[in-house]
Design a protein around this motif. Sequence first.
Motif: not given
Length: 416
Positions: A27-28, A42-45, A222-229
């Motif tokens: 978190i910058t 956000r980007l996990p460390r 089912a399908v879904g993306c990984t870049y959201k939640y």
Amino acid sequence: MTDPYMEEARRLDAADSLSGFRDRFVITDPGIAYLDGNSLGRLPRSTRDRLRALVDEWGADLIDGWRRWLPAGREAGDLVARIVGAEPGEVVLSDSTGVNLYKLAVAALDARPGRDVIVAAADDFPTDRYILDGIAAARGLKVRWLGSGLDDAVRPADVEAALDARVALVCLSHVAYRSGAVADLAGVTKAAHRHGALVLWDLCHSAGAVQVGLSAANADLAVGCTYKYLNGGPGAPAFLYVRRKLQPLLRQPIWGWFGQTDQFAMGPDYRPVPAIERFLVGTPPVLAGHAALEGARLTAEAGIEAIAAKARSLTGYALRLADAWLAPLGFRVASPRDGRRRGAHLTLHHPSAWPVCQAAKSAGVIPDYRAPQRLRLGFPPLYTRHIDVHSGLSRLRDVAATGRYRDFPDDPKGLT
Ligand SMILES: *Cc1c(COP(=O)(O)O)cnc(C)c1O
């Protein structure tokens, strides 16, 4: 003067069992209220560290790395399975959400020969609608489009009324991308099964936000993306789910070598593996796949039950602030008021939503604009605090109360 809503935020944050997860993210911009994690998390460390190490491995190991890198798609799939209430071996990372939707929709249609109707939602996410339209055009099928109103999910009674012996496939979002309204996944699945149809769910705004319960509902696909939640990062591969019993019965339309039995025999015929990998096509994006894996790991560690409970708390708190501060300024809540029927975002209608959105960004709060005339506020539970909701909505209030948004031009694309 004390602000009772500030007190409430502090109390809720102090009691938050997930509060420790915020420090696991980069978190910058601590002064910014980032309320768009439902577009890009956000980007996990751990992801940053893993990717740095992986880039070095690529440099040093070259082709020898593949054997170690490849299982990430299945490993992440098993974690996502836990997050969406499915079994290990029923989920795998693959392609993008849209491509997975295409593959599974066509596989489902092929498994229901003689049926010529798809049931879908007229207000669903555009890529889903376009892809279903394209499939229908190519195969001479008909799509029965269900209305829901922009601020709600498709009603089970409307799905029921659209079902008959011609319907091969029902394809719907579980959490509506615009309003955050949650559809009745178990009810729709049961009704479709009664009529012999298969159901394909889009979980883009569900995975990592709410409890989905695929196995409990006997869900098909089912399908879904990984870049959201799920915080998998920009361009991270999507996931697909196929109920285990259905796997051997379905064949997807893109016959690639990653779905092939004995891939390196390079044999003459396509014989898909008897497992979830039969829905793969080609060489996976290894770096992005490992980012998705780390994001899924963090989410699975926190547990979807706690995440969903915090999502309800954050959106419920935001709703109280919206009622108290924003309703008098021309905003209207465009999401369900019942916390059990909401995902992890809250949508507000405002006649000048586009300029309000631009003014908000200049005032240190990042919402998302969604046509028509809506602000979408996302509250990913792993790193969003109630105090962030407070600062985000109080800045929105200031932008609206001072009329500062009038300094910003209307949407240049004419979307408002
Ligand atoms: C974000 C989103 C998508 C995105 O699909 P991509 O193939 O990743 O571009 C699809 N469907 C819904 C409901 C979404 O919210």
